[in-house]
Design an enzyme around this catalytic site. Structure first.
Site, mmCIF file in Angstrom:
data_model
loop_
_atom_site.group_PDB
_atom_site.id
_atom_site.type_symbol
_atom_site.label_atom_id
_atom_site.label_comp_id
_atom_site.label_asym_id
_atom_site.label_seq_id
_atom_site.Cartn_x
_atom_site.Cartn_y
_atom_site.Cartn_z
ATOM 1 N N HIS A 97 32.879 33.482 48.337
ATOM 2 C CA HIS A 97 33.035 34.758 47.638
ATOM 3 C C HIS A 97 33.353 35.881 48.627
ATOM 4 O O HIS A 97 34.267 36.689 48.412
ATOM 5 C CB HIS A 97 31.739 35.053 46.873
ATOM 6 C CG HIS A 97 31.706 36.358 46.155
ATOM 7 N ND1 HIS A 97 31.895 36.472 44.795
ATOM 8 C CD2 HIS A 97 31.487 37.619 46.606
ATOM 9 C CE1 HIS A 97 31.789 37.737 44.435
ATOM 10 N NE2 HIS A 97 31.544 38.449 45.522
ATOM 11 N N GLU A 98 32.595 35.920 49.730
ATOM 12 C CA GLU A 98 32.796 36.988 50.723
ATOM 13 C C GLU A 98 34.132 36.850 51.446
ATOM 14 O O GLU A 98 34.817 37.850 51.701
ATOM 15 C CB GLU A 98 31.649 36.974 51.740
ATOM 16 C CG GLU A 98 30.261 37.132 51.157
ATOM 17 C CD GLU A 98 30.132 38.336 50.259
ATOM 18 O OE1 GLU A 98 30.821 39.349 50.505
ATOM 19 O OE2 GLU A 98 29.354 38.272 49.296
ATOM 20 N N HIS A 101 36.838 38.260 49.370
ATOM 21 C CA HIS A 101 36.904 39.719 49.447
ATOM 22 C C HIS A 101 37.763 40.153 50.644
ATOM 23 O O HIS A 101 38.573 41.084 50.541
ATOM 24 C CB HIS A 101 35.503 40.316 49.593
ATOM 25 C CG HIS A 101 34.794 40.531 48.292
ATOM 26 N ND1 HIS A 101 35.363 41.178 47.220
ATOM 27 C CD2 HIS A 101 33.528 40.199 47.894
ATOM 28 C CE1 HIS A 101 34.497 41.234 46.215
ATOM 29 N NE2 HIS A 101 33.388 40.633 46.600
ATOM 30 N N GLU A 176 35.151 41.533 41.461
ATOM 31 C CA GLU A 176 34.055 40.575 41.602
ATOM 32 C C GLU A 176 34.374 39.275 40.867
ATOM 33 O O GLU A 176 34.103 38.183 41.378
ATOM 34 C CB GLU A 176 32.750 41.171 41.084
ATOM 35 C CG GLU A 176 32.191 42.293 41.937
ATOM 36 C CD GLU A 176 31.977 41.878 43.383
ATOM 37 O OE1 GLU A 176 31.500 40.740 43.612
ATOM 38 O OE2 GLU A 176 32.290 42.682 44.283
#
Length: 252
Positions: A97-98, A101, A176
């Protein structure tokens, strides 16, 4: 300009504020070695040109974040609470997920959007205050008219800032969802779902209140509202919605 200065300093500020200790690439600690290797593999799969810095900060909160002014100057940090609480597969989902980003340039994009919204809000507030106070200037000589203009400017800017934040929050919730989908592609759908389900359990048990995460840095927070006006102000969607979207046959 202020927003971009904050972005340029974001990695340094995160280290200072959170007490992040950058992991030495030559570390002999097995947990840190695993963390480095996992982030390296995910970064390579995501097509990042530069391996982000990896850090750990001491906190009981279950949290991870990515920050930095660019893809080549990014930092991925995880809390000790996350490392001690979640399983490796769950942590891999969080890290995916990070990394997404970073790959999507979300830090720069959010800074640009917030900066533009703030500028428009301040400008419109200033213009409307001048227009309305100008009408009464003939009747209000001296400091009174300037005080009225100042008060109107503060009022209009506050209103426009709030309206602008609705736009920023909407985009933040969308990014997100996109980061969850990217984490599923990099780490595997099952790992990403496991991470979100684990966070949901932690939230329901109240364990997320063991620490007080920094809202400006938290990336996997699960406090998104499910309805009402405050849901429009949430920067993160409800975790139930995030899980439901990942469980669909097609990511997106």
């Amino acid at each position: 300009g202020g927003a971009f200065i904050s972005l340029l300093l974001s990695r340094w500020m995160a280290k200072m504020m959170q007490g992040v200790q950058v992991v030495d690439p030559n570390t002999t600690d097995r947990t840190q070695q695993w963390l480095l290797q996992t982030i390296y593999n995910l970064s390579r799969s995501a097509g990042l040109s530069t391996m982000p810095e990896v850090g750990i900060y001491p906190s009981p909160e279950i949290n991870a974040f990515a920050t930095g002014p660019s893809e080549a100057q990014a930092l991925v940090a995880v809390s000790s609470g996350l490392l001690n609480t979640m399983q490796p597969a769950e942590i891999e989902g969080v890290l995916g997920h990070e990394i997404t980003h970073i790959k999507n340039g979300d830090m720069v994009t959010m800074t640009l959007i917030q900066g533009v919204v703030n500028t428009i809000a301040m400008f419109l507030g200033w213009v409307l205050a001048i227009m309305l106070s100008q009408n009464s200037r003939d009747d209000r000589r001296g400091g009174g008219s300037w005080f009225m203009q100042y008060m109107l400017q503060q009022l209009f800017q506050s209103v426009f800032m709030l309206l602008g934040f609705l736009v920023v929050a909407k985009f933040s919730r969308w990014r997100e969802f996109r980061a969850d989908a990217g984490g599923a592609r990099l780490a595997g759908r099952d790992h990403m779902l496991s991470a979100l389900r684990r966070l949901k359990v932690i939230h329901e048990e109240g364990a997320d209140h063991a620490g007080q995460p920094n809202p400006a840095l938290q990336a996997l927070q699960i406090s998104g509202k499910t309805g009402g006006f405050f849901a429009l102000l949430a920067t993160h969607p409800p975790i139930e919605d995030r899980i439901a979207r990942l469980e669909r046959p097609t990511l997106g």
